[in-house]
Design a protein around this motif. Structure first.
Motif, short mmCIF file in Angstrom:
data_model
loop_
_atom_site.label_atom_id
_atom_site.label_comp_id
_atom_site.label_asym_id
_atom_site.label_seq_id
_atom_site.Cartn_x
_atom_site.Cartn_y
_atom_site.Cartn_z
N THR A 126 0.81 -1.21 0.00
CA THR A 126 0.00 0.00 0.00
C THR A 126 0.85 1.27 0.00
OG1 THR A 126 -0.16 -0.14 2.42
CG2 THR A 126 -1.98 -1.07 1.13
N SER A 127 2.15 1.14 0.22
CA SER A 127 3.02 2.33 0.33
C SER A 127 2.97 3.25 -0.89
CB SER A 127 4.46 1.91 0.60
OG SER A 127 4.59 1.35 1.88
N PRO A 128 2.90 2.73 -2.14
CA PRO A 128 2.80 3.65 -3.29
C PRO A 128 1.56 4.53 -3.25
CG PRO A 128 3.49 1.47 -4.03
CD PRO A 128 3.09 1.33 -2.59
N LEU A 129 0.54 4.12 -2.48
CA LEU A 129 -0.66 4.93 -2.36
C LEU A 129 -0.70 5.73 -1.06
CD1 LEU A 129 -1.47 2.31 -4.18
CD2 LEU A 129 -3.79 3.11 -3.79
N THR A 130 -0.15 5.15 0.01
CA THR A 130 -0.33 5.75 1.33
C THR A 130 0.91 6.44 1.90
OG1 THR A 130 0.31 3.74 2.53
CG2 THR A 130 -2.00 3.94 1.86
N LEU A 131 2.09 6.16 1.33
CA LEU A 131 3.33 6.73 1.87
C LEU A 131 4.11 7.51 0.83
CD1 LEU A 131 5.31 7.06 4.20
CD2 LEU A 131 6.29 4.82 3.63
N ASN A 132 4.37 6.89 -0.33
CA ASN A 132 5.18 7.55 -1.35
C ASN A 132 4.68 8.93 -1.74
OD1 ASN A 132 6.24 5.00 -1.19
ND2 ASN A 132 6.19 4.55 -3.36
N PRO A 133 3.36 9.15 -1.91
CA PRO A 133 2.89 10.49 -2.29
C PRO A 133 3.18 11.56 -1.24
CG PRO A 133 1.21 8.84 -2.76
CD PRO A 133 2.24 8.16 -1.93
N HIS A 134 3.40 11.15 0.01
CA HIS A 134 3.65 12.12 1.08
C HIS A 134 5.13 12.46 1.23
CE1 HIS A 134 -0.51 11.77 2.17
NE2 HIS A 134 -0.40 10.50 2.49
N VAL A 135 6.01 11.60 0.70
CA VAL A 135 7.45 11.84 0.87
C VAL A 135 8.13 12.24 -0.43
CG1 VAL A 135 7.61 10.26 2.82
CG2 VAL A 135 8.05 9.40 0.52
N GLY A 136 7.43 12.19 -1.53
CA GLY A 136 8.02 12.58 -2.82
C GLY A 136 6.92 12.73 -3.86
N ARG A 137 7.32 12.93 -5.09
CA ARG A 137 6.36 13.15 -6.17
C ARG A 137 6.02 11.83 -6.87
NH1 ARG A 137 6.56 14.08 -11.66
NH2 ARG A 137 4.95 15.47 -12.50
N VAL A 138 4.73 11.61 -7.12
CA VAL A 138 4.29 10.46 -7.92
C VAL A 138 3.47 10.98 -9.09
CG1 VAL A 138 4.30 8.85 -5.98
CG2 VAL A 138 2.22 10.13 -6.50
N ASN A 139 3.37 10.19 -10.14
CA ASN A 139 2.72 10.63 -11.37
C ASN A 139 1.28 10.14 -11.49
OD1 ASN A 139 5.07 11.97 -12.33
ND2 ASN A 139 5.91 9.99 -12.95
N TYR A 140 0.66 9.82 -10.38
CA TYR A 140 -0.72 9.35 -10.38
C TYR A 140 -1.42 9.90 -9.14
CZ TYR A 140 1.77 6.10 -7.32
OH TYR A 140 2.57 5.56 -6.36
N ASP A 141 -2.73 9.92 -9.20
CA ASP A 141 -3.54 10.34 -8.06
C ASP A 141 -3.95 9.07 -7.32
OD1 ASP A 141 -5.56 11.03 -6.28
OD2 ASP A 141 -6.41 12.56 -7.60
N PRO A 142 -3.40 8.83 -6.13
CA PRO A 142 -3.67 7.56 -5.45
C PRO A 142 -5.14 7.38 -5.07
CG PRO A 142 -2.50 9.06 -4.00
CD PRO A 142 -2.48 9.68 -5.36
N GLN A 143 -5.89 8.47 -4.96
CA GLN A 143 -7.29 8.37 -4.56
C GLN A 143 -8.23 8.09 -5.72
OE1 GLN A 143 -8.36 8.33 -1.38
NE2 GLN A 143 -6.22 8.47 -0.76
N HIS A 144 -7.84 8.51 -6.93
CA HIS A 144 -8.75 8.41 -8.06
C HIS A 144 -8.26 7.51 -9.20
CE1 HIS A 144 -9.81 12.32 -6.12
NE2 HIS A 144 -11.03 11.83 -6.30
N ASP A 145 -6.95 7.36 -9.33
CA ASP A 145 -6.41 6.62 -10.47
C ASP A 145 -6.28 5.13 -10.22
OD1 ASP A 145 -6.24 9.02 -11.74
OD2 ASP A 145 -4.08 9.28 -11.48
N LEU A 146 -6.58 4.69 -8.99
CA LEU A 146 -6.44 3.28 -8.66
C LEU A 146 -7.65 2.80 -7.87
CD1 LEU A 146 -2.82 3.91 -7.76
CD2 LEU A 146 -3.42 2.04 -9.32
N ALA A 147 -8.03 1.55 -8.10
CA ALA A 147 -9.16 0.94 -7.39
C ALA A 147 -8.64 -0.24 -6.58
CB ALA A 147 -10.21 0.47 -8.39
#
Length: 327
Positions: A98-119
């Motif tokens: 779950t880290s790419p959705l719940t941790l990575n966005p808070h410590v660096g930049r990601v190229n997706y919206d974890p709330q909307h781009d993934l189910a």
């Protein structure tokens, strides 16, 4: 005339009926071609092994092949980004923590919206995070780690598999509570970290449970001294959890699951969830997880989504308080 005037109403009713039944019809016809499962980590690890075991079961249950593809890098974000950008038709899935959705966005930049781009589809397992002493550490317990770090600031080197990882967050929580001066040694992945641990290049490391780690501990080359888990592990009954040690905020685990692109129809997500729960219940799949030190989970897609939202909110707070950045 009356019949002519009613035609628009009849057309609207038919359209509404089609709209209501189309998702169910799509789910009934699914799958009609191979499914691609992207594993967000390298081949050979426990994630890869579990994903392939689930893929084999899904192939048998759903009557189509499941092709596993590894897309490692950036703490799982590269693989998850590929899932987020795939067609939302149920034919591309992702296996990751779950880290790419719940941790990575808070410590660096990601190229997706974890709330909307993934189910979220289903939670598969949680992986305990162990703190392990290497040959370089003369102490016996986790309390000895803190004692040495206080007595000789900077003398305890704590390795993690990377900046902004769960192991890094764990360390920051320990430092905040204990006020001990521990030196962070961040690696870019677990492979070199393990090699250097065996060579005594640092005193302790935080790492997920794995068959390789178990082998080294059984051989006496490494020693587990603390674990992030809801309770003590059956395989390591003498190793206390961080809750027991007085560090509840450091009592972290890594949760792994299956994800689909964000706009995948709910009917397909639910069908996948049912099939994945069935696959996870198979004895050979559960045994493979347990042998590697992992704990099977399962459950509904809604439960997984709720847990992810809660974990993300908590990680945002922790990252902000600790000032953690991966770039």
């Amino acid at each position: 005339m009356a019949a002519i005037r009613s035609l628009p109403l009849l057309a609207a009713a038919l359209a509404a009926t089609f709209t209501l039944t189309a998702p169910a019809m799509a789910a009934d016809a699914y799958p009609s071609k191979p499914i691609r499962m992207i594993v967000a980590y390298p081949t050979g690890g426990i994630s890869d092994a579990v994903a392939r075991a689930l893929g084999e079961k899904l192939s048998l249950q759903m009557g189509t092949s499941v092709v596993v593809e590894n897309k490692a890098g950036a703490g799982g974000s590269i693989g998850i980004d590929a899932v987020a950008k795939a067609a939302p038709d149920g034919y591309t899935l992702g296996f990751a923590s779950t880290s790419p959705l719940t941790l990575n966005p808070h410590v660096g930049r990601v190229n997706y919206d974890p709330q909307h781009d993934l189910a979220p589809v289903m939670s598969v397992m949680y992986s305990p995070v162990l703190v392990v002493a290497t040959p370089a550490f003369a102490g016996k317990t986790f309390q000895d780690v803190i004692g040495q770090a206080r007595a000789k600031p900077g003398s305890v080197r704590w390795a993690t598999s990377g900046l902004g990882t769960v192991g890094h967050v764990m360390l920051e929580q320990v430092k905040a509570k204990s006020k001990a001066d521990v030196t962070l040694i961040p690696y870019k992945g677990a492979g070199q970290q393990m090699n250097d641990a065996l060579g005594g290049q640092f005193e302790v490391m935080s790492t997920n449970a794995s068959p390789m780690l178990t082998q080294h501990m059984q051989a006496g080359r490494l020693r587990a001294i603390a674990v992030g888990a809801p309770k003590r592990l059956e395989a390591l009954p003498n190793v206390p959890t961080f809750d027991e040690l007085g560090y509840p905020k450091a009592n972290l685990t890594s949760t792994f699951g299956i994800f689909a692109p964000g706009k995948t129809p709910a009917a397909i997500v639910n069908k996948l969830n049912a099939e994945l729960n069935k696959a996870l219940a198979e004895p050979e799949v559960r045994d493979r997880l347990l042998r590697g030190g992992e704990v099977p989970t399962g459950g509904t897609a809604a439960q997984f989504a709720t847990a992810i939202r809660a974990e993300s909110a908590e990680n945002a707070r922790i990252v902000k308080e600790a000032g953690i950045r991966a770039d």
